[in-house]
Design a protein around this motif. Structure first.
Motif, mmCIF file in Angstrom:
data_model
loop_
_atom_site.group_PDB
_atom_site.id
_atom_site.type_symbol
_atom_site.label_atom_id
_atom_site.label_comp_id
_atom_site.label_asym_id
_atom_site.label_seq_id
_atom_site.Cartn_x
_atom_site.Cartn_y
_atom_site.Cartn_z
ATOM 1 N N GLU A 30 0.833 -1.202 0.000
ATOM 2 C CA GLU A 30 0.000 0.000 0.000
ATOM 3 C C GLU A 30 0.867 1.252 0.000
ATOM 4 O OE1 GLU A 30 -2.517 -0.368 3.399
ATOM 5 O OE2 GLU A 30 -3.787 -1.915 2.498
ATOM 6 N N ASN A 31 0.439 2.245 -0.762
ATOM 7 C CA ASN A 31 1.154 3.531 -0.839
ATOM 8 C C ASN A 31 2.663 3.329 -0.988
ATOM 9 O OD1 ASN A 31 -1.188 4.145 1.611
ATOM 10 N ND2 ASN A 31 -1.264 5.277 -0.309
ATOM 11 N N PRO A 32 3.091 2.724 -2.088
ATOM 12 C CA PRO A 32 4.517 2.429 -2.275
ATOM 13 C C PRO A 32 5.373 3.687 -2.226
ATOM 14 C CG PRO A 32 3.340 2.325 -4.369
ATOM 15 C CD PRO A 32 2.296 2.426 -3.300
ATOM 16 N N SER A 33 6.590 3.536 -1.697
ATOM 17 C CA SER A 33 7.465 4.695 -1.509
ATOM 18 C C SER A 33 7.857 5.343 -2.826
ATOM 19 C CB SER A 33 8.723 4.265 -0.749
ATOM 20 O OG SER A 33 9.418 3.251 -1.459
ATOM 21 N N TRP A 34 7.846 4.567 -3.913
ATOM 22 C CA TRP A 34 8.260 5.106 -5.209
ATOM 23 C C TRP A 34 7.144 5.883 -5.903
ATOM 24 C CZ3 TRP A 34 5.424 2.828 -9.148
ATOM 25 C CH2 TRP A 34 4.816 1.603 -8.839
ATOM 26 N N ASN A 35 5.891 5.762 -5.379
ATOM 27 C CA ASN A 35 4.769 6.531 -5.915
ATOM 28 C C ASN A 35 3.670 6.591 -4.862
ATOM 29 O OD1 ASN A 35 2.620 7.684 -7.294
ATOM 30 N ND2 ASN A 35 2.976 6.558 -9.190
ATOM 31 N N ARG A 36 3.703 7.629 -4.047
ATOM 32 C CA ARG A 36 2.748 7.754 -2.947
ATOM 33 C C ARG A 36 1.322 8.020 -3.422
ATOM 34 N NH1 ARG A 36 4.813 5.354 1.457
ATOM 35 N NH2 ARG A 36 6.857 6.200 2.053
ATOM 36 N N ASP A 37 1.144 8.345 -4.701
ATOM 37 C CA ASP A 37 -0.193 8.593 -5.221
ATOM 38 C C ASP A 37 -0.984 7.293 -5.397
ATOM 39 O OD1 ASP A 37 0.218 11.326 -5.353
ATOM 40 O OD2 ASP A 37 0.991 11.248 -7.400
ATOM 41 N N LEU A 38 -0.289 6.167 -5.414
ATOM 42 C CA LEU A 38 -0.948 4.878 -5.595
ATOM 43 C C LEU A 38 -1.390 4.303 -4.260
ATOM 44 C CD1 LEU A 38 1.424 3.169 -8.210
ATOM 45 C CD2 LEU A 38 -0.838 4.145 -8.639
ATOM 46 N N VAL A 39 -2.605 3.787 -4.233
ATOM 47 C CA VAL A 39 -3.108 3.105 -3.041
ATOM 48 C C VAL A 39 -2.535 1.700 -2.972
ATOM 49 C CG1 VAL A 39 -5.170 2.229 -1.885
ATOM 50 C CG2 VAL A 39 -5.217 4.473 -2.990
ATOM 51 N N ALA A 40 -2.344 1.061 -4.131
ATOM 52 C CA ALA A 40 -1.857 -0.310 -4.175
ATOM 53 C C ALA A 40 -0.954 -0.514 -5.386
ATOM 54 C CB ALA A 40 -3.027 -1.284 -4.222
ATOM 55 N N ALA A 41 0.066 -1.361 -5.210
ATOM 56 C CA ALA A 41 1.008 -1.678 -6.274
ATOM 57 C C ALA A 41 1.708 -2.982 -5.916
ATOM 58 C CB ALA A 41 2.029 -0.554 -6.457
ATOM 59 N N PRO A 42 2.385 -3.624 -6.870
ATOM 60 C CA PRO A 42 3.159 -4.827 -6.541
ATOM 61 C C PRO A 42 4.297 -4.477 -5.582
ATOM 62 C CG PRO A 42 2.850 -4.622 -8.912
ATOM 63 C CD PRO A 42 2.423 -3.330 -8.317
ATOM 64 N N ILE A 52 -0.994 -5.863 -16.259
ATOM 65 C CA ILE A 52 -0.739 -5.845 -14.819
ATOM 66 C C ILE A 52 -2.087 -5.715 -14.129
ATOM 67 C CG2 ILE A 52 0.377 -4.639 -12.903
ATOM 68 C CD1 ILE A 52 2.472 -3.623 -14.857
ATOM 69 N N GLY A 53 -2.391 -6.674 -13.262
ATOM 70 C CA GLY A 53 -3.720 -6.692 -12.663
ATOM 71 C C GLY A 53 -3.711 -6.841 -11.154
ATOM 72 N N LEU A 54 -4.631 -6.138 -10.516
ATOM 73 C CA LEU A 54 -4.838 -6.229 -9.073
ATOM 74 C C LEU A 54 -5.879 -7.313 -8.788
ATOM 75 C CD1 LEU A 54 -4.599 -5.227 -6.130
ATOM 76 C CD2 LEU A 54 -6.323 -3.495 -6.688
ATOM 77 N N VAL A 55 -5.499 -8.270 -7.948
ATOM 78 C CA VAL A 55 -6.387 -9.383 -7.605
ATOM 79 C C VAL A 55 -7.105 -9.064 -6.307
ATOM 80 C CG1 VAL A 55 -6.547 -11.854 -7.125
ATOM 81 C CG2 VAL A 55 -4.813 -10.996 -8.730
ATOM 82 N N GLU A 56 -8.424 -9.213 -6.329
ATOM 83 C CA GLU A 56 -9.239 -8.989 -5.137
ATOM 84 C C GLU A 56 -9.774 -10.320 -4.642
ATOM 85 O OE1 GLU A 56 -12.268 -6.187 -6.052
ATOM 86 O OE2 GLU A 56 -10.875 -4.723 -6.916
ATOM 87 N N LYS A 57 -9.797 -10.483 -3.346
ATOM 88 C CA LYS A 57 -10.179 -11.751 -2.753
ATOM 89 C C LYS A 57 -11.607 -12.119 -3.105
ATOM 90 C CE LYS A 57 -9.892 -14.376 1.530
ATOM 91 N NZ LYS A 57 -9.455 -14.354 2.954
ATOM 92 N N GLY A 58 -11.748 -13.382 -3.551
ATOM 93 C CA GLY A 58 -13.078 -13.881 -3.866
ATOM 94 C C GLY A 58 -13.605 -14.742 -2.729
ATOM 95 N N ASN A 59 -14.873 -14.678 -2.482
ATOM 96 C CA ASN A 59 -15.462 -15.504 -1.421
ATOM 97 C C ASN A 59 -16.772 -16.092 -1.910
ATOM 98 O OD1 ASN A 59 -15.903 -16.738 1.015
ATOM 99 N ND2 ASN A 59 -16.678 -14.896 2.038
ATOM 100 N N LEU A 95 -1.855 0.365 -9.451
ATOM 101 C CA LEU A 95 -1.089 0.084 -10.655
ATOM 102 C C LEU A 95 -1.812 -0.960 -11.492
ATOM 103 C CD1 LEU A 95 1.564 0.794 -12.121
ATOM 104 C CD2 LEU A 95 2.553 -1.248 -11.077
ATOM 105 N N ALA A 96 -2.056 -0.637 -12.754
ATOM 106 C CA ALA A 96 -2.730 -1.555 -13.666
ATOM 107 C C ALA A 96 -2.281 -1.246 -15.086
ATOM 108 C CB ALA A 96 -4.248 -1.426 -13.538
ATOM 109 N N LYS A 97 -2.407 -2.244 -15.939
ATOM 110 C CA LYS A 97 -2.043 -2.050 -17.341
ATOM 111 C C LYS A 97 -2.759 -3.086 -18.187
ATOM 112 C CE LYS A 97 1.870 -2.119 -20.585
ATOM 113 N NZ LYS A 97 3.339 -2.338 -20.753
ATOM 114 N N SER A 98 -3.256 -2.669 -19.331
ATOM 115 C CA SER A 98 -3.873 -3.582 -20.282
ATOM 116 C C SER A 98 -3.532 -3.131 -21.689
ATOM 117 C CB SER A 98 -5.397 -3.624 -20.108
ATOM 118 O OG SER A 98 -5.978 -4.456 -21.097
#
Length: 248
Positions: free
Chosen positions: A170-182, A200-207, A223-226
């Motif tokens: 969360e909030n990576p040091s290399w880009n504080r504008d991002l909430v989530a990144a690898p 590049i895809g963010l995986v959300e927990k499935g239940n 961070l995402a890319k398609s």
């Protein structure tokens, strides 16, 4: 130097995916949905068969566990050569995970630096000195990671589906504008990671399982890319379905 044209693209198209998310969301299990035969390069200490067999017990998967940086490079180089010579046997190759392999390289760097420093008598054989990193060591870890990822990336040009997993930060040091990144150490590698992957895809927990994955961030918060408009929204993390959408 290799030269190729658009018309030479293999009928079995290759793609490079990076998927990341919190531990336990189903990233490892999702690798079993890749086209067979599948090769999974295991970097984590746990046995991936435990989680995969509970959902996909009969998939054609080979696991390999390199132990050192040299073993990773030698194996991936030989794997690339097998496709150069048109004898590559895997339809899909995955590495699980990038976050853990960089941690392994960090440990190896610490040990190597400590041994060198003790021989030069610039450090004492004390616990406090054993795990101290020097500034230049971070660049070495970044370089090691880039070499491994580059070799993986090359496989996609031979029609191989390549997938790398990573944990979430969360909030990576290399880009504080991002909430989530690898979760990738340093600044250089995270800042150019887009160049290595088509998606590049963010995986959300499935239940229950399976989880969902997003290759596009509407507000740019993660961070995402398609590279394909067919993967512009959120969908089930099933690579058979994802590849079908790409080729439809």
């Amino acid at each position: 130097m290799k030269t190729y044209s658009m018309s030479e693209r293999d009928k079995k198209k290759g793609y490079c995916f990076l998927i990341y998310g919190e531990p336990g969301v189903g990233k490892t299990v999702s690798l079993a949905t890749l086209p067979e035969p599948i090769l999974i390069i295991v970097t984590e200490p746990r046995d991936p068969r435990v989680s995969i067999s509970s959902v996909y017990p009969e998939r054609d998967i080979t696991f390999i566990e390199p132990e050192t940086f040299d073993e990773y490079i030698q194996f991936l180089s030989e794997l690339k050569t097998s496709y150069d010579e048109k004898r590559g046997e895997y339809r899909s190759v995955a590495i699980d995970s990038l976050s853990f392999i960089q941690s392994k390289f960090k440990i190896d760097m610490e040990d190597s630096r400590f041994e060198k420093s003790v021989k030069k008598q610039s450090r004492d054989e004390l616990f406090v000195d054993r795990f101290r990193m020097e500034l230049g060591d971070w660049g070495g870890i970044s370089s090691a990671m880039k070499r491994v990822i580059w070799l993986l990336n090359q496989l996609s040009k031979y029609g191989v589906i390549v997938v790398a997993t990573a944990t979430l930060t969360e909030n990576p040091s290399w880009n504080r504008d991002l909430v989530a990144a690898p979760f990738l150490m340093g600044r250089e590698l995270p800042s150019i990671i887009n160049a290595y992957f088509d998606f590049i895809g963010l995986v959300e927990k499935g239940n229950p399982y399976p989880p969902t994955v997003s290759f596009f961030s509407q507000d740019g918060s993660f961070l995402a890319k398609s590279c394909n408009r067919n993967l512009s929204g959120k969908g089930i993390l099933d690579f058979q379905k994802i590849i079908s959408r790409l080729e439809s």
